[in-house]
Design an enzyme around this catalytic site. Structure first.
Site, PDB file in Angstrom:
ATOM      1  NE  ARG A 128     -68.418  60.774  -4.247  1.00 15.01           N
ATOM      2  CZ  ARG A 128     -68.430  61.520  -3.154  1.00 15.01           C
ATOM      3  NH1 ARG A 128     -68.982  61.053  -2.037  1.00 15.01           N
ATOM      4  NH2 ARG A 128     -67.903  62.731  -3.153  1.00 15.01           N
ATOM      5  CB  CYS A 140     -76.452  74.811   7.044  1.00 17.38           C
ATOM      6  SG  CYS A 140     -76.630  73.460   8.242  1.00 17.38           S
ATOM      7  CB  SER A 197     -75.366  64.665  -1.610  1.00 22.40           C
ATOM      8  OG  SER A 197     -74.070  65.158  -1.299  1.00 22.40           O
ATOM      9  CD  GLU A 227     -83.873  61.765   0.679  1.00 20.70           C
ATOM     10  OE1 GLU A 227     -84.810  62.538   0.948  1.00 20.70           O
ATOM     11  OE2 GLU A 227     -83.173  61.204   1.556  1.00 20.70           O
TER      12      GLU A 227
END
Length: 459
Positions: A71, A43, A39, A33
């Site tokens: 993860r 909005c 993440s 990124e």
């Protein structure tokens, strides 16, 4: 061990990485990124501005450290991808903090670079105080500027839903707002009968609307923006928000030989595959399949991005899941005039050669006799030949509940007769006994061809 490389680590990218890793725990998943954050809920940024003590970083849902620890995903921030070599399956990237260059080998790749704000080369656009609000870096910059400068006047360029959301936020912060829209009306693409109540609410709330006005540049003093120049009036201001839309970020894709579609975004099939084997694309850089129009479209929304990313991730590890598409459902609020839409507009229907009936009702969000009940307007767009619901637009109180009902009906290819027969919840604080959705559908039924009107779910 196979490697999945994800280029872009926000909504679509991290959804793809997470889905792929869940399905194949042995997979080596690396996400690169460019910004310092992965993440996050972009909005929510306008509403974070209303909470001065709440850092913009609170929008981050999962940190890179959590992705690695919980993860097993190697999420790396501040990594700018410089080149995608589709032939040799390599990616070259630069660490924006250290300057170090790295090369990554991949077996499969998800391209999820998102979109970027449109910023024309207006004279003076480099002045301090001319801002955008697209990603978390933008959000931090806006929040910092508000805290440092305490502006009294704001000019918003663009009358779409981001611009109008920010008009609401600035007004609540006590900032005087002027919205400048190049087109003849704010809310391009919305039905004029829906725009009118929003227009009234904005002006009643003290917002100045300049429609059909073209921005030509900015004036400043000591490097700080002081006015917006237009082909009409000059607007004095302390801060400018440029909100005229976004474009898909596709330079890397084009250089790698990935084809674009007619919208200018990356062309993908229903499985999110690009024209290059082993490369999938998802999110705001990619096209979406429109279920009503039955063709690719470009509707950059977080809902679409997350769903596309999930499918790209599954298919990148051997799956064959097809995306069912989208119908452009959205909702926003501005100065008490909530507006929502789903499906297509009458203009889109005309462009597609579909003969439609357009029906409108004015109703209330609560039952008669309830104190404080508020008005609502509902427009339904249906096929004239058989009554199939194709689109809906709403404005007023309680529209978020209703647009989801109508979106479900469009998704299920229901007719207005089907919608009129729905068994919807009723209690006076939530709805009249005849819900506006039911009333609108019953009125719409009168506007379509009775010989072709179908009831798909009637026994």
């Amino acid at each position: 061990m196979s490697t999945l490389l994800v280029v872009g680590g926000v909504a679509a990218g991290m959804s793809a990485a997470s889905k792929a890793k869940r399905l194949d725990p042995s997979l080596n998943v690396i996400a690169l990124e460019k910004s310092p954050y992965v993440s996050y809920g972009a909005c929510g940024m306008p509403y974070n501005l209303l909470r001065p003590d709440d850092p913009m970083e609170s929008m981050v849902v999962i940190t890179p450290q959590q992705f690695r620890a919980k993860r097993g995903i190697d999420a790396r921030t501040n990594m700018e991808v410089l080149e995608i070599d589709a032939h040799n399956h390599t990616v070259k990237a630069k660490n924006l903090v250290s300057g170090e260059l790295s090369t990554f080998q991949w077996d499969s790749l998800v391209y999820s670079t998102g979109a970027h704000s449109i910023k024309p080369a207006w004279p003076g656009i480099e002045l301090e105080g001319v801002l955008t609000l697209r990603d978390l870096v933008d959000g931090k910059a806006v929040k910092d500027y508000l805290a440092r400068k305490a502006p009294k006047r704001a000019a918003i360029i663009g009358g779409g839903y981001i611009g109008l959301e920010m008009a609401d936020v600035f007004t609540e912060l006590g900032i005087e707002v002027t919205v400048i829209e190049k087109l003849p009306s704010i809310m391009p693409g919305w039905e004029p009968e829906i725009v009118k109540p929003v227009h009234v609410a904005l002006e009643k709330g003290g917002v100045t609307l300049l429609e059909g006005v073209t921005v030509t540049g900015f004036e400043g003093s000591n490097g700080q923006v002081k006015a917006v120049l237009t082909d009409g009036p000059t607007i004095p201001t302390d801060v400018v928000l440029v909100a005229i839309g976004v474009r898909p970020t596709v330079d890397l894709a084009v250089n790698a030989g990935i084809k674009l579609g007619p919208t200018g975004a990356v062309a993908v099939d229903r499985e999110m595959r690009t024209n290059i084997p082993g490369i999938w694309a998802a999110g705001d850089c990619a096209e979406q399949w429109h279920r009503v129009l039955q063709r690719p479209a470009y509707v950059p929304l977080g809902t679409n991005a997350n769903k596309q990313g999930r499918i790209a991730g599954e298919n990148a590890v051997g799956g064959h899941v097809a995306w069912e598409g989208m119908i452009g459902t959205s909702v926003f609020k501005t100065l008490g005039a909530d507006a929502a839409r789903t499906g297509i507009s009458r203009a889109e229907a005309k462009d597609a050669g579909i003969d439609v009936a357009v029906s409108m009702i004015d109703a209330f969000d609560q039952a008669h006799g309830m104190p404080g009940r508020k008005p609502m307007r509902v427009i339904l767009i249906s096929r004239k030949d058989n009554g199939q619901l194709l689109g809906a637009q709403l404005v007023g109180a309680g529209v978020a509940k209703r647009v989801d009902i109508l979106a479900t009906a469009i998704w299920a290819e229901m007719t207005v007769k089907d919608v009129g027969n729905l068994d919807l919840a009723y209690a006076p604080p939530f709805s009249p006994v005849w819900d506006p959705v039911i009333v609108a559908a019953n009125i719409a039924e009168k506007d379509v061809d009775p010989n072709g009107l179908e009831c798909r779910f009637c026994k």
